[in-house]
Design an enzyme around this catalytic site. Structure first.
Site, mmCIF file in Angstrom:
data_model
loop_
_atom_site.group_PDB
_atom_site.id
_atom_site.type_symbol
_atom_site.label_atom_id
_atom_site.label_comp_id
_atom_site.label_asym_id
_atom_site.label_seq_id
_atom_site.Cartn_x
_atom_site.Cartn_y
_atom_site.Cartn_z
ATOM 1 C CG ASN A 114 -1.740 1.364 1.339
ATOM 2 O OD1 ASN A 114 -2.530 1.577 0.585
ATOM 3 N ND2 ASN A 114 -1.590 2.130 2.350
ATOM 4 C CE LYS A 148 -0.803 4.922 -6.782
ATOM 5 N NZ LYS A 148 -0.634 4.079 -5.550
ATOM 6 C CB SER A 174 -4.038 0.794 -8.533
ATOM 7 O OG SER A 174 -3.708 1.605 -9.671
ATOM 8 C CE1 TYR A 227 -1.028 8.742 -6.527
ATOM 9 C CE2 TYR A 227 -2.735 8.982 -7.980
ATOM 10 C CZ TYR A 227 -2.349 8.631 -6.764
ATOM 11 O OH TYR A 227 -3.042 7.848 -6.204
#
Length: 293
Positions: free
Chosen positions: A102, A194, A175, A190
């Protein structure tokens, strides 16, 4: 062919994580903490990994309902730290059933394009980004998941051999809906990171099938966290109509119960037949946003 074993359709059994052993990186705050609390409160033993010892210790002391949140200080992007943590868990428990990778960062500030933004202004904003910050976003959001998976594979395999739970061992990677939306909700770095970690996890799900280690992806929308605190606060004064447009069609951000429902489904016997899946928890945001999901 009918089974001689009568299946239990009782929710308390289907969604039980009692006796499960889990590792959660980035588990002391935000979505990670929501996941940790849901697992531990329902009977799992949860190792939480993070860089800030005082925050980890506070979570273990104040949030554990059964005394089964074990703080382990370390940087999930550091191979020596991961090796040390794996050695500790190997000695103490000998296996895990679940890895939740995470840990992540938000990366650079978003590039805003308004009706009055000129092309030269946009080019300036895009070009001004330090390449090292772009690279760091990928290093943390993709590399940390990669090395966490690699580090914990032996313990996940040991969990399959232990057989303390019905479901096979699993890694769940956090994600974001930013991986799928065509309207950038954060910086391009970013969103791209992801998307990358999502595809990488799908590849792991395929590559490791013969080892009976499953991989699934959790793609949250807006949840309250240190990373999103400013965004959540900026939405507080919106009207219900504005919230339905800008936050989610349900008019709110996600909460601990929303995340708990996702993780208990994925981590329990209820989710035992899932691998290579993407679970989107966003209140319908992607349904009203141009996206490739």
């Amino acid at each position: 062919m009918s089974s001689s074993i009568t299946p239990s359709l009782i929710a308390a059994d289907l969604f039980s994580v009692d006796g499960l052993v889990a590792v959660v990186t980035g588990g002391a705050t935000g979505i990670g903490l929501m996941i940790v609390k849901a697992l531990e409160e329902n009977g799992a033993k949860v190792y939480i990994i993070g860089r800030r010892k005082e925050v980890l210790d506070k979570v273990a002391k104040e949030e554990a309902k059964h005394g089964n949140i074990i703080p382990l200080q370390g940087d999930a992007s550091s191979k020596p730290d991961l090796e040390r943590i794996v050695a500790h868990i190997t000695k103490e428990t000998g296996y895990i059933n679940l890895l939740v990778a995470n840990a992540g960062i938000s990366g650079p500030d978003p590039v805003r394009i308004t009706p009055s933004t000129t092309l030269s202004e946009l080019q300036r904003d895009l070009w001004s980004l330090d390449p090292s910050i772009f690279a760091q976003t990928f290093s943390v959001n993709v590399g940390t998941a990669y090395f966490s998976i690699a580090a914990f594979l032996p313990l996940l395999d040991a969990g399959n051999h232990k057989g303390n739970v019905v479901q096979s061992s699993q890694a769940i990677i956090t994600s974001s809906i930013g991986a799928f939306g065509r309207v950038p909700l954060a910086h391009y770095a970013y969103s791209a990171s992801k998307a990358a970690v999502t595809h990488m996890t799908k590849q792991f799900a395929t590559a490791l099938t013969k080892y009976k280690i499953r991989f699934n992806i959790l793609a949250p929308g807006l949840y309250p966290s240190e990373m999103t605190a400013g965004i959540v606060k900026s939405f507080e004064q919106l009207s219900p109509e504005e919230r339905a447009t800008r936050v989610s069609p349900l008019g709110r951000e996600g909460n601990t119960e929303d995340m708990a429902g996702c993780i208990l489904w994925l981590a329990s016997k209820a989710g035992a037949w899932l691998s290579g899946n993407v679970v989107v928890s966003d209140g319908g945001k992607l349904s009203v946003t141009p996206s490739s999901y």
